[in-house]
Design a protein around this motif. Structure first.
Motif, PDB file in Angstrom:
ATOM      1  N   TRP A  48       0.834  -1.214   0.000  1.00  0.00           N
ATOM      2  CA  TRP A  48       0.000   0.000   0.000  1.00  0.00           C
ATOM      3  C   TRP A  48       0.865   1.259   0.000  1.00  0.00           C
ATOM      4  N   ARG A  49       1.961   1.227  -0.745  1.00  0.00           N
ATOM      5  CA  ARG A  49       2.863   2.362  -0.784  1.00  0.00           C
ATOM      6  C   ARG A  49       2.217   3.592  -1.421  1.00  0.00           C
ATOM      7  N   HIS A  50       1.120   3.411  -2.140  1.00  0.00           N
ATOM      8  CA  HIS A  50       0.413   4.516  -2.788  1.00  0.00           C
ATOM      9  C   HIS A  50      -0.526   5.255  -1.839  1.00  0.00           C
ATOM     10  N   ILE A  51      -0.662   4.773  -0.609  1.00  0.00           N
ATOM     11  CA  ILE A  51      -1.577   5.383   0.357  1.00  0.00           C
ATOM     12  C   ILE A  51      -0.819   6.393   1.210  1.00  0.00           C
ATOM     13  N   ARG A  52      -1.419   7.563   1.385  1.00  0.00           N
ATOM     14  CA  ARG A  52      -0.799   8.603   2.191  1.00  0.00           C
ATOM     15  C   ARG A  52      -1.204   8.454   3.650  1.00  0.00           C
ATOM     16  N   LEU A  53      -0.235   8.625   4.542  1.00  0.00           N
ATOM     17  CA  LEU A  53      -0.508   8.570   5.968  1.00  0.00           C
ATOM     18  C   LEU A  53      -1.119   9.895   6.421  1.00  0.00           C
ATOM     19  N   PHE A  54      -1.878   9.844   7.500  1.00  0.00           N
ATOM     20  CA  PHE A  54      -2.510  11.038   8.023  1.00  0.00           C
ATOM     21  C   PHE A  54      -1.776  11.596   9.233  1.00  0.00           C
ATOM     22  N   SER A  55      -0.661  11.011   9.561  1.00  0.00           N
ATOM     23  CA  SER A  55       0.150  11.537  10.648  1.00  0.00           C
ATOM     24  C   SER A  55       1.494  11.968  10.091  1.00  0.00           C
ATOM     25  N   PRO A  56       2.059  13.043  10.587  1.00  0.00           N
ATOM     26  CA  PRO A  56       3.352  13.511  10.095  1.00  0.00           C
ATOM     27  C   PRO A  56       4.485  12.598  10.534  1.00  0.00           C
ATOM     28  N   TRP A  57       5.635  12.810   9.932  1.00  0.00           N
ATOM     29  CA  TRP A  57       6.789  11.954  10.184  1.00  0.00           C
ATOM     30  C   TRP A  57       7.112  11.836  11.658  1.00  0.00           C
ATOM     31  N   ARG A  58       6.972  12.899  12.404  1.00  0.00           N
ATOM     32  CA  ARG A  58       7.430  12.863  13.796  1.00  0.00           C
ATOM     33  C   ARG A  58       6.676  11.840  14.635  1.00  0.00           C
ATOM     34  N   PHE A  59       5.521  11.379  14.156  1.00  0.00           N
ATOM     35  CA  PHE A  59       4.751  10.392  14.897  1.00  0.00           C
ATOM     36  C   PHE A  59       5.007   8.957  14.428  1.00  0.00           C
ATOM     37  N   ASN A  60       5.805   8.796  13.387  1.00  0.00           N
ATOM     38  CA  ASN A  60       5.945   7.474  12.776  1.00  0.00           C
ATOM     39  C   ASN A  60       7.324   6.866  12.946  1.00  0.00           C
ATOM     40  N   LEU A  61       8.133   7.436  13.817  1.00  0.00           N
ATOM     41  CA  LEU A  61       9.509   6.991  14.004  1.00  0.00           C
ATOM     42  C   LEU A  61       9.712   6.493  15.431  1.00  0.00           C
ATOM     43  N   ASP A  62      10.347   5.350  15.575  1.00  0.00           N
ATOM     44  CA  ASP A  62      10.671   4.816  16.897  1.00  0.00           C
ATOM     45  C   ASP A  62      11.953   5.458  17.411  1.00  0.00           C
ATOM     46  N   ALA A  63      11.982   5.762  18.694  1.00  0.00           N
ATOM     47  CA  ALA A  63      13.111   6.496  19.266  1.00  0.00           C
ATOM     48  C   ALA A  63      14.422   5.729  19.161  1.00  0.00           C
ATOM     49  N   ALA A  64      14.418   4.447  19.486  1.00  0.00           N
ATOM     50  CA  ALA A  64      15.658   3.661  19.419  1.00  0.00           C
ATOM     51  C   ALA A  64      16.127   3.509  17.981  1.00  0.00           C
ATOM     52  N   ALA A  65      15.189   3.337  17.057  1.00  0.00           N
ATOM     53  CA  ALA A  65      15.553   3.234  15.647  1.00  0.00           C
ATOM     54  C   ALA A  65      16.164   4.538  15.151  1.00  0.00           C
TER      55      ALA A  65
END
Length: 475
Positions: A48-65
């Motif tokens: 589903w790479r064609h689908i846009r997320l509704f949350s900005p990048w800052r909410f989609n990243l894990d801290a340890a990663a």
């Protein structure tokens, strides 16, 4: 884990939660061994790479990663930008998987067939807690190998096991016979899969976010291919829930999606059929006929299943699990996420203690940990693996210290998929003492503080979304 300290911790799945688990394990000085069935990290999201997320990048990243990535010179995408699924893979998961610390421990094309204890099936109790796990893996090419492990974190998600299209949890009669006419749950109807939909009759089944995205994309396709006919079948008596939560939602982008969908239905672009529980499918030449429980029929050339997902528990049959009988989540978590009574916002924070099973050092995390419940939060998955990594390292204090406060009002779905299918940011009612990142929600907004039992209240309110005029691509 002292008696098995030289063995790795097996991580099943290299999606966002699986890779986050590996990052947290590395920070704890533990050795992860990651098995991904797909050809690359984030293989499910590629669908589903064609689908846009509704949350900005800052909410989609894990801290340890992120800490691992930043040490290599990686630059985070603009925090306020809304990424597509493909960008989540290309700009975050792929670079993370390419880091030497992860790449050296990641095996792709490696499908886990079973997890058990070394030398004994689930009926053997003696020394079970100090006996290594064995993870049986089939590699591309058919080679099957057994890997010993000190612990196992199952972050394999649910994308590969969609719910059937029939009612009562069973496939509709004849569903298998028309499998060639059933698409993936989130087809790229204006791109990769255009030929399967342009100028044809498409029947979308389901009342959640996947259905909404597909319906709107089909409407865009119909502008260029006017012979395209869009049918939408839902089991409920009203689509009000799908149109969004209005002021109760707190997510303007999702409200815009619901408002646009409602306008398309009212304009006749989308043909809505309510109360249409599918009883059977019948092949009719090059098409398929869907029959409802009350005898109505719809003919379509392609059917899009947007009915949700369920966990694959077959690979865990030789483990001692303690699962909730309703939602197939860990037994202590199950009652807290049952969609009959709960939405995302009413699920309390939780970690290793609630995710534990009778087989010590085995955990199911991410979307799969929620079983059949559709109210999973991506940030919850990150907090789960932080806590699990602490528990496996013997740091019970850190494992038991919950660092995530969920919002009061949830943004929920009746058909959410993997641990990162369609994230969306939530309006938090506060922050925890540990200053955890804000939650990222997965699913479709209902604006309800409780589960399915609250749907009548939503219908009664009739959702005022008329003021949401700005529309975004795929939003």
């Amino acid at each position: 884990m002292d008696s098995m300290k030289n063995l790795p911790v097996a991580v099943i799945g290299a999606g966002p939660v699986g890779l986050a688990a590996a990052a947290h394990l590395l920070e704890r000085g533990l050795e992860p061994l990651i098995f991904e069935a797909g050809p690359s990290a984030g293989a499910a999201i590629e669908q589903w790479r064609h689908i846009r997320l509704f949350s900005p990048w800052r909410f989609n990243l894990d801290a340890a990663a992120v800490r691992l990535l930043e040490a290599s010179g990686w630059e985070s995408p603009r925090p306020t930008a809304l990424p597509y699924g493909g960008e989540l893979v290309d700009l975050y998961l792929a670079p993370l998987a390419a880091l030497p610390a992860i790449a050296s421990r990641l095996q792709t094309g490696a499908r886990v067939l079973a997890v058990t204890r070394q030398g004994g099936d689930k009926t053997h109790s003696r020394d079970r807690d100090t006996t290594p796990f064995v993870v049986r893996v089939e590699h591309d090419g058919g080679d099957i190998r057994d890997y010993p492990a000190a612990g196992v974190i199952d972050a394999s998600g649910t994308w590969a096991t969609r719910n059937p299209l029939g009612t009562s949890g069973l496939p509709a009669v004849g569903e298998a016979a028309v499998a060639s006419r059933i698409s993936s749950p989130l087809p790229d109807v204006t791109g990769r899969d255009r030929r399967s939909f342009a100028g044809r009759r498409a029947l979308v089944v389901g009342a959640g976010h996947s259905a909404a995205n597909t319906l709107i994309n089909l409407a865009d396709l119909a502008k260029d291919a006017p012979d395209t006919r869009i049918l939408w079948a839902i089991r409920g008596a009203s689509a009000a829930k799908v149109y969004g939560g209005g002021d109760l939602d707190g997510l303007p982008a999702r409200g815009q999606l619901g408002a646009r969908l409602r306008r398309l239905v009212e304009a006749g672009t989308i043909e809505l059929h309510t109360g249409f529980g599918i009883a059977s499918f019948t092949p009719t030449g090059d098409a398929v006929t869907a029959a409802s429980l009350d005898g109505r029929t719809l003919e379509a050339d392609v059917v899009v299943p947007c009915t949700g997902f369920r966990p694959d528990l077959n690979i865990l049959r030789e483990l001692r699990l303690n699962l909730d009988p309703a939602v197939e989540a860990p037994v202590r978590l199950g009652p807290l996420i049952d969609p009959e009574f709960h939405s995302c916002g009413t699920v309390p924070p939780h970690g290793a203690a609630l995710l534990a099973h009778p087989d010590k050092d085995f955990y199911i995390v991410g979307m799969k940990s929620y079983g059949r419940a559709p109210t999973f939060l991506l940030a919850t998955g990150y907090e789960q693996v932080r806590s699990v990594a602490a528990a496996l390292a013997g740091d019970r204090e850190a494992a038991d210290t919950v660092q995530l406060e969920l919002p009061e009002t949830g943004v929920c779905s009746s058909d959410a998929g993997t641990s990162c299918e369609i994230p969306a940011a939530a309006a938090s009612s506060g922050s925890s003492c540990c200053a955890a990142p804000e939650p990222v929600l997965i699913g479709f907004p209902t604006g309800l503080s409780h589960g399915r039992s609250g749907e009548d209240k939503l219908t009664a309110s009739r959702l005022n979304t008329s003021g949401l005029n700005r529309e975004e691509s795929n939003a």
